[in-house]
Design a protein around this motif. Sequence first.
Motif, short mmCIF file in Angstrom:
data_model
loop_
_atom_site.label_atom_id
_atom_site.label_comp_id
_atom_site.label_asym_id
_atom_site.label_seq_id
_atom_site.Cartn_x
_atom_site.Cartn_y
_atom_site.Cartn_z
N THR A 80 -23.30 -14.87 1.52
CA THR A 80 -23.35 -15.45 2.39
C THR A 80 -22.44 -16.34 2.90
N SER A 83 -19.37 -13.93 4.42
CA SER A 83 -19.93 -13.34 5.62
C SER A 83 -19.84 -14.44 6.80
N SER A 145 -21.43 -8.33 9.81
CA SER A 145 -22.35 -7.73 10.73
C SER A 145 -22.02 -7.83 12.39
N ASN A 148 -24.40 -9.94 14.09
CA ASN A 148 -24.30 -11.43 13.98
C ASN A 148 -22.99 -12.16 14.82
N TYR A 197 -28.00 -13.07 6.96
CA TYR A 197 -27.13 -12.71 5.82
C TYR A 197 -27.63 -12.95 4.64
N ARG A 201 -28.91 -9.54 2.24
CA ARG A 201 -28.38 -9.38 0.94
C ARG A 201 -29.42 -9.66 -0.14
#
Length: 286
Positions: A80, A83, A145, A148, A197, A201
Amino acid sequence: MKDKVFKIITISVVVVIAACCLFPFLHVLAVSFSDKTAVIRGEVLLWPQSFKLSAYKAVFNNKGLMDSMWFTLILTVVYTVFSLIMTILCAYPLSYPGLKLKSPILLYILFTMYFSGGMIPGYLNIKSLGLLDTFWVLVFPTMLSTYNMILMKSFFQAMPRELEESAYVDGANDFVVLIRIVLPLSKAMLATIALFYAVSRWNGFMDAILYINDESMYTIQLRLRQMIQASQVSSMMEEIPEMKADLIAETIKAACMAFSMIPVMIVYPWLQKYFVKGVMIGSVKG
């Protein structure tokens, strides 16, 4: 009158959808806390019958399951954070209208949203990079992503440019503006993206199936899949002989599923207020 009818229909639809989401979860919880006799007879629906904790004792006594839980917790936090950093560093420059080659770069990123190399080329690429059976194979390939990133980019674009311009006048550079001004004003969106995220995951297992053979790096979802498909449920019953008479496969499976939901249930209430604000961003203009 029309407004009242519309509200009644809307509320009814929302209640039905909420019930469809809530009832399976309540049923799993009820089974996990119920006596095996009631489960075998099909008497358990939404409330436990003959309350028992035997299934959860079997779960918490299973070393493989507990190791996978801690591993997945650490993996989710690291994933997280990485990301979010990647999403911010990609979205913030693309939010500037004067960025050179902005359209080709954005088109290049959007291309990955609709097309991919496929499973086999992806596996060969991961293998050639030496990432098989490593922690980072569960982080790097899906770290950004596109969806996102687009949400974050749209949020940054909607922020008043006057705030950033005033900081530039005071001598701030791009990094200071991002850290000191933009990100503190983006808590709602950051919390929303972080939740997206983290949940993706936590629930993900396909990449672990493809790239991980070392059992010490099994994620919780992969461990649950392995346990449900294989005969490991029986071995869990053998680990607590004195409670074997109180356990059946169905109660242990239900307890394992409920056990895997605990972290999300703990984290979500803390992020709920930011999540609601984040998903509403862009829905109201003015």
